[in-house]
Design an enzyme around this catalytic site. Structure first.
Site, PDB file in Angstrom:
ATOM      1  CG  HIS A 148      -1.702   1.317   1.308  1.00  0.00           C
ATOM      2  ND1 HIS A 148      -2.951   1.465   1.050  1.00  0.00           N
ATOM      3  CD2 HIS A 148      -1.350   2.333   2.142  1.00  0.00           C
ATOM      4  CE1 HIS A 148      -3.241   2.610   1.330  1.00  0.00           C
ATOM      5  NE2 HIS A 148      -2.455   3.253   2.064  1.00  0.00           N
ATOM      6  CD  GLU A 149       1.825   3.637   3.686  1.00  0.00           C
ATOM      7  OE1 GLU A 149       2.372   4.697   3.223  1.00  0.00           O
ATOM      8  OE2 GLU A 149       0.820   3.489   4.240  1.00  0.00           O
ATOM      9  CG  HIS A 152       0.401   6.165  -0.585  1.00  0.00           C
ATOM     10  ND1 HIS A 152      -0.821   6.919  -1.070  1.00  0.00           N
ATOM     11  CD2 HIS A 152      -0.230   5.634   0.318  1.00  0.00           C
ATOM     12  CE1 HIS A 152      -1.997   6.637  -0.247  1.00  0.00           C
ATOM     13  NE2 HIS A 152      -1.597   5.721   0.553  1.00  0.00           N
ATOM     14  CD  GLU A 206      -4.696   6.515   2.450  1.00  0.00           C
ATOM     15  OE1 GLU A 206      -4.585   5.239   2.757  1.00  0.00           O
ATOM     16  OE2 GLU A 206      -3.718   7.116   2.148  1.00  0.00           O
TER      17      GLU A 206
END
Length: 275
Positions: A148-149, A152, A206
């Protein structure tokens, strides 16, 4: 000048200023869509170089400070685990953008009670021990967090948000000055911006990171369904009761629902990676 004419003239100036600001933005496609289909175009006013310079400076200062405090990579077993998972994930980033293969990836574990992790522009990853210890995460769940990070960073969400804020701040200041609404009026405009544009865009970031993250995990051989169990655990330890419409993150139920759909979509990739 008559009041109506003056209002019309000032409104035209505001509109012209908005057009000039928007024209200064570059429309970019930071990533390929992948199997999850993230293909939204983004408008950037800040260059990647400008943001990278700021991020590198911040990262160097933060790591130096954590090292000074004795919080940097204290547990060798945890560091080895986090780096092994991260390496498998970063090896899959070329699916979304080829240049990410050449990033100078770095992975560190920071000793902190905070349940957190991040990936700065250019591939600087940190995982906090609070996340590992408090959630008792499995390797699959840890892959969901790190994926997920990484997403980004791949999507350059930090650059997009900084660009958006620069445009909005300039537009609000110009509009307030031209229309003579004063400080209170400008503050009202800023609140309206955050409620109607700023926060929803953060939630969309997100969601994009969630979807890309599960694909990275699946391609790396980690069960993408672990993203669901991860957020169920997050919900149990979180003390944040802010309603979703005032939060920069989707509500827990909305997030879990979306992750359930997209983790199933990438299951064939996971099954292929496990062969």
């Amino acid at each position: 000048m008559k009041p109506v004419q003056r209002h019309s003239f000032l409104s035209s100036l505001v509109m012209a200023s908005a057009i000039l600001l928007l024209s200064a933005c570059e429309t970019v496609q930071t990533t390929q869509g992948g199997a999850v289909g993230v293909d939204r175009q983004q408008r950037m006013m800040i260059s990647a170089q400008e943001l990278d310079q700021a991020a590198n400076k911040q990262y160097a200062e933060l790591i130096a400070e954590e090292k000074k405090k004795g919080n940097l990579n204290r547990n060798a077993a945890q560091v080895e685990r986090v780096r092994a998972i991260s390496n498998r994930l970063t090896a899959q980033t070329g699916v979304f953008r080829q240049d990410a293969r050449r990033w100078q990836w770095e992975v560190n574990v920071l000793s902190s009670e905070e349940v957190n992790a991040w990936c700065m522009p250019g591939g600087k990853i940190a995982v906090y021990t609070g996340l590992i210890d408090k959630l008792q995460v499995s390797d699959d769940e840890l892959a969901a967090v790190i994926g997920h990070e990484i997403a980004h960073a791949l999507r350059e969400h930090a650059r997009e948000r900084a660009s958006e804020q620069r445009v909005a701040g300039s537009f609000i200041s110009i509009g307030s000055a031209l229309l003579g609404v004063g400080g209170l009026g400008q503050q009202g405009a800023e609140f309206a911006y955050m409620g109607l544009i700023g926060l929803p865009n953060s939630r969309s970031h997100e969601t994009e990171a969630d979807r890309i993250g599960v694909e990275l995990a699946a391609r790396a051989g980690y069960d993408p369904r672990a993203a669901v169990t991860l957020w169920q655990k997050m919900g149990k330890v979180s003390s944040n009761s802010t309603p979703a419409f005032l939060s920069t993150h989707p509500s827990s139920s909305a997030r879990i629902s979306d992750l359930t759909v997209y983790s199933e979509r990438v299951m064939p990739l996971y099954q292929q990676a496990r062969k």
